[in-house]
Design an enzyme around this catalytic site. Structure first.
Site, PDB file in Angstrom:
ATOM      1  N   GLU A  70     -23.114 -84.244 -34.453  1.00  0.00           N
ATOM      2  CA  GLU A  70     -22.756 -82.990 -33.773  1.00  0.00           C
ATOM      3  C   GLU A  70     -22.914 -81.800 -34.704  1.00  0.00           C
ATOM      4  O   GLU A  70     -22.610 -81.879 -35.893  1.00  0.00           O
ATOM      5  CB  GLU A  70     -21.308 -83.068 -33.267  1.00  0.00           C
ATOM      6  N   LYS A  80     -27.029 -90.019 -34.090  1.00  0.00           N
ATOM      7  CA  LYS A  80     -26.757 -88.715 -33.492  1.00  0.00           C
ATOM      8  C   LYS A  80     -25.602 -88.087 -34.259  1.00  0.00           C
ATOM      9  O   LYS A  80     -24.681 -88.798 -34.687  1.00  0.00           O
ATOM     10  CB  LYS A  80     -26.377 -88.860 -32.005  1.00  0.00           C
ATOM     11  N   GLU A 115     -24.559 -80.313 -24.498  1.00  0.00           N
ATOM     12  CA  GLU A 115     -23.373 -80.718 -23.740  1.00  0.00           C
ATOM     13  C   GLU A 115     -22.657 -79.507 -23.140  1.00  0.00           C
ATOM     14  O   GLU A 115     -22.268 -78.574 -23.859  1.00  0.00           O
ATOM     15  CB  GLU A 115     -22.407 -81.523 -24.627  1.00  0.00           C
ATOM     16  N   SER A 145     -17.642 -91.808 -27.835  1.00  0.00           N
ATOM     17  CA  SER A 145     -16.779 -91.882 -26.649  1.00  0.00           C
ATOM     18  C   SER A 145     -16.243 -93.305 -26.484  1.00  0.00           C
ATOM     19  O   SER A 145     -15.387 -93.554 -25.640  1.00  0.00           O
ATOM     20  CB  SER A 145     -17.551 -91.453 -25.393  1.00  0.00           C
TER      21      SER A 145
HETATM   22  O1  KIV Z   1     -20.120 -90.084 -27.325  1.00  0.00           O
HETATM   23  C1  KIV Z   1     -20.683 -89.720 -26.296  1.00  0.00           C
HETATM   24  O2  KIV Z   1     -20.503 -90.305 -25.220  1.00  0.00           O
HETATM   25  C2  KIV Z   1     -21.586 -88.584 -26.374  1.00  0.00           C
HETATM   26  C3  KIV Z   1     -22.187 -88.105 -25.097  1.00  0.00           C
HETATM   27  C4  KIV Z   1     -21.207 -87.254 -24.383  1.00  0.00           C
HETATM   28  C5  KIV Z   1     -23.472 -87.381 -25.321  1.00  0.00           C
HETATM   29  O3  KIV Z   1     -21.783 -88.030 -27.418  1.00  0.00           O
END
Ligand code: KIV
Length: 266
Positions: A117, A115, A184, A47
């Site tokens: 997805e 992390k 999410e 993000s």
């Molecule tokens: O990139 C991000 O901010 C995220 C959150 C929404 C978990 O992946």
């Protein structure tokens, strides 16, 4: 030597019923503020692209940009558990490329975990990363990196079929060795049943209060933008404070009020 939390601490938290608090961070000063506030996990989220770099969505952000900001977060919060969000196309192309990029997050930006997805289709990759010594946080439900194929940002898991798929995806990630999974934008009931079905913690964003913890985008929480998404709560109006401060500065310079004697040298 600063002693940092390890992944095992988060499963213990879930077992003991203590909530996990995670927030995104993109720079050193806000990372330091988050650490001081007692945030458990800092997420250098992709993000970064829309919140800080001005892009329309998360897709354009690169590994180099993510590493640059992750290193700043680490400098600001040397003792925090920092998760590096693998950006779009840094892990989808091949296992080798994914291992290489995830390794860079730990080696070059001193992050503690990555992390990524996706659900069951990522299980082999998660297993390979964990096997190589790289802790992985999964992410199911709304997947911003698939916004183009999903046709927009929508609540996921509203039908029995999609709810079951999300539950099975979360289980597959756990089975593959993920230490936690982000949920999410799924209905509250599904957030609860996924959390109950897993031993590893769930970290929810727009997925109800039964998740083992919560994650939010820093800029939403502190009110840097005009609007706040429904799942986020505005705890401050920092955007307004910044604008007012700058308007006062403009006015004082134009009117000869600043700099005054207190801010000058003789
Ligand atoms: O990139 C991000 O901010 C995220 C959150 C929404 C978990 O992946």
């Amino acid at each position: 030597m600063i002693k940092r939390t390890t992944v095992n601490a988060f499963a213990k938290r879930k077992r003991e019923g203590e909530k996990i608090v995670m927030v995104t961070a993109y720079d050193a000063p806000t990372a330091a503020a988050a650490a001081d506030a007692g945030i458990d996990i800092l997420l250098v989220g992709d993000s970064l692209a829309p919140t800080v770099l001005g892009y329309r969505n998360t897709l354009p952000v690169t590994m180099e940009q993510m590493l640059h900001h992750a290193a700043a977060v680490r400098r600001g919060a040397p003792g925090s558990f920092v998760v590096f969000d693998l950006p779009f196309m840094s892990y989808q192309e091949s296992l080798e490329k994914a291992l290489h990029n995830a390794g860079r997050a730990l080696k070059e930006a001193d992050c503690d975990a990555v992390k990524l997805e996706g659900g069951a289709e990522q299980a082999a990759l998660v297993e390979a990363l964990v096997g190589a010594g790289i802790p992985v946080m999964g992410h199911v439900g709304l997947l911003p990196q698939r916004v183009q194929t999903a046709g927009g940002y929508r609540i996921q898991g509203r039908t029995p079929e999609t709810a079951e798929r999300i539950l099975n995806d979360a289980k597959a990630l756990e089975q593959a060795g993920a230490f936690a999974v982000v949920l999410e934008c799924i209905p509250v009931e599904l957030g609860k049943s996924v959390t109950e079905a897993l031993e590893i913690p769930t970290v929810g964003i727009g997925s109800g209060s039964d998740c083992s913890g919560q994650v939010q985008v820093m800029n939403d929480l502190i009110g840097l933008f005009e609007t706040t998404p429904k799942h986020a709560k505005r705890y401050a109006d920092v955007g307004k404070i910044v604008r007012e401060a700058l308007e006062n500065y403009v006015s004082e310079v134009k009117n000869g009020v600043f700099p005054d004697e207190d801010h000058s040298f003789r």
